[in-house]
Design a protein around this motif. Structure first.
Motif, short mmCIF file in Angstrom:
data_model
loop_
_atom_site.label_atom_id
_atom_site.label_comp_id
_atom_site.label_asym_id
_atom_site.label_seq_id
_atom_site.Cartn_x
_atom_site.Cartn_y
_atom_site.Cartn_z
N SER A 4 0.91 -1.28 0.22
CA SER A 4 -0.07 0.07 0.02
C SER A 4 0.94 1.14 0.04
N ILE A 5 0.32 2.35 -0.35
CA ILE A 5 0.81 3.75 -0.31
C ILE A 5 0.97 4.29 1.02
N SER A 6 2.04 4.87 1.49
CA SER A 6 1.96 5.14 2.75
C SER A 6 1.42 6.31 2.90
N PRO A 7 0.38 6.55 4.24
CA PRO A 7 -0.07 7.96 4.12
C PRO A 7 0.53 9.07 4.90
N LEU A 8 1.76 8.52 5.31
CA LEU A 8 2.65 9.65 6.14
C LEU A 8 3.69 10.05 4.99
N SER A 9 3.70 11.39 4.97
CA SER A 9 4.87 12.03 3.93
C SER A 9 6.05 12.09 5.07
N GLN A 10 7.05 12.08 4.39
CA GLN A 10 8.35 12.00 4.92
C GLN A 10 9.07 13.54 4.65
N SER A 11 9.05 14.22 5.52
CA SER A 11 9.71 15.58 5.26
C SER A 11 10.89 15.88 5.39
N GLU A 12 11.86 15.05 5.96
CA GLU A 12 13.26 15.20 6.21
C GLU A 12 13.58 13.86 6.70
N THR A 13 15.12 13.58 6.11
CA THR A 13 15.90 12.78 6.46
C THR A 13 17.32 13.09 6.43
N GLU A 14 17.83 12.70 7.56
CA GLU A 14 19.31 13.21 8.04
C GLU A 14 20.11 11.89 8.31
N ASN A 15 21.06 11.71 7.80
CA ASN A 15 22.23 10.53 7.99
C ASN A 15 23.38 11.10 8.08
N MET A 23 19.68 5.10 7.90
CA MET A 23 18.45 4.71 8.55
C MET A 23 17.32 5.35 7.80
N THR A 24 16.49 4.39 7.55
CA THR A 24 15.17 5.06 6.79
C THR A 24 13.91 4.31 7.71
N LEU A 25 12.57 4.94 7.64
CA LEU A 25 11.67 4.38 8.48
C LEU A 25 10.40 4.81 7.33
N THR A 26 9.59 3.55 6.94
CA THR A 26 8.77 3.44 6.26
C THR A 26 7.20 3.34 6.83
N ALA A 27 6.11 3.89 6.42
CA ALA A 27 4.93 3.90 7.07
C ALA A 27 4.02 3.23 5.99
N ILE A 28 3.36 2.00 6.55
CA ILE A 28 2.16 1.36 5.74
C ILE A 28 0.94 1.47 6.36
N PRO A 29 -0.20 1.91 5.95
CA PRO A 29 -1.50 2.08 6.62
C PRO A 29 -1.89 0.51 6.85
N VAL A 30 -2.60 0.09 8.05
CA VAL A 30 -3.27 -1.07 8.36
C VAL A 30 -4.69 -1.14 7.77
N LEU A 196 5.61 12.16 13.72
CA LEU A 196 6.62 11.27 14.27
C LEU A 196 8.03 11.94 14.01
N ASP A 197 8.92 11.66 15.08
CA ASP A 197 10.25 12.20 15.06
C ASP A 197 11.07 10.98 15.57
N ALA A 198 11.84 10.42 14.38
CA ALA A 198 12.78 9.18 14.89
C ALA A 198 14.20 9.42 14.89
N THR A 199 15.03 9.32 15.82
CA THR A 199 16.37 9.54 15.87
C THR A 199 17.17 8.20 16.31
N PHE A 200 18.43 7.98 15.67
CA PHE A 200 19.07 7.15 16.35
C PHE A 200 20.36 7.86 16.79
N HIS A 251 5.15 12.88 8.61
CA HIS A 251 3.90 13.53 9.01
C HIS A 251 2.45 12.88 8.42
N TYR A 252 1.48 12.86 9.06
CA TYR A 252 0.30 12.30 8.70
C TYR A 252 -0.96 13.15 8.98
N ASP A 253 -1.50 13.81 7.69
CA ASP A 253 -2.62 14.83 7.68
C ASP A 253 -4.02 14.08 7.64
#
Length: 254
Positions: A4-15, A23-30, A196-200, A251-253
């Motif tokens: 499925s297409i992720s409903p969350l938009s990925q606004s920023e990635t920093e490595n 690191m990447t994080l993918t969101a899939i709707p249930v 959602l903000d994810a940091t390693f 982000h999910y709107d």
């Protein structure tokens, strides 16, 4: 994993050290369970749920210094999620021991690169180029075993800001290889917009120097080298590893 297409938009990635950790994080709707039309009045209010899939690539990276260079890797670290407008229930969080895969790259008779599973050679294994772009190759049937490591993952019991602690297997110097699209947890959306903000994040004890060139004489004593190692790591931490090594914002709107 669902396509499925992720409903969350990925606004920023920093490595900040992409060769050491990507690191990447993918969101899939249930998808909600569908009921017959005559039972529609019995269905409770639907709370959006989103499965989170994690990709982590661990390796080693060179850092140039005025008199030479050093190579370093990670022995561990902490993945922390901060959520606004939602929650991640503890029972939905995945943890345990995970095998970091290191595929073997071979070349066919036409010169095309083939990505093979480290043991069987029967799986397609996605790879990441230096910019983090994904590609997939067809596995060869002649794959050879390659070095890999085991990653132990535990979770901290905190409902508001969940955290996963990554540690290397005892006896292994660093984490090497990657987790590819491993389910991490399920996010329940309670308000819009959901952020959602994810940091390693890593501490000084999570960093390991694996190679040194041009900085000191090979016959330097072990005690003196240990002191210099700590000083170098401290400098690397100050310039590159704080406040985080990698970060992803979603982000999910609705």
């Amino acid at each position: 994993m669902p396509s499925s297409i992720s409903p969350l938009s990925q606004s920023e990635t920093e490595n900040n050290c992409a060769d050491c950790l990507y690191m990447t994080l993918t969101a899939i709707p249930v998808q909600p369970i569908e009921h017959p039309d005559y039972l529609e009045f019995l269905q409770p209010f639907h709370t959006p749920k989103i499965d989170l899939y994690l990709t982590l690539k661990f390796s080693q990276q060179w850092e140039s210094l005025p008199q030479g260079r050093v190579q370093f890797g990670l022995k561990g670290g902490a993945l922390r999620l901060r959520v606004e407008g939602g929650e991640i229930p503890y029972e939905s969080r995945i943890m345990g021991s995970m095998e970091l895969v290191v595929p073997t790259v071979e070349t066919d008779s036409q010169g095309n690169s083939l990505i093979c599973d480290r043991v069987s050679g029967e799986l397609d294994v996605p790879t990441l180029d230096p910019q983090g772009n994904g590609t997939t190759g067809q596995g060869s049937q002649n794959g050879k075993p390659n070095h890999h490591s085991i990653c132990h993952v535990t979770t901290k019991v905190t409902e508001e800001n969940p955290a996963w602690i990554f540690e290397e297997e005892r006896g292994q110097p660093i984490l090497n290889g990657w987790l590819n699209q491993v389910k991490l947890a399920t996010l329940r959306v309670s308000a819009l917009p959901c952020h959602l903000d994810a940091t390693f994040e890593v501490s000084r004890r999570d960093i390991c120097l694996t190679n040194v060139e041009g900085l000191w004489s090979p016959d330097l004593s072990r005690n003196k080298r240990a002191v210099l190692d700590r000083l170098i790591i401290q400098q690397l931490l100050e310039r590159k590893f704080k406040p985080y090594l990698s970060r992803v914002e979603l982000h999910y709107d609705g």
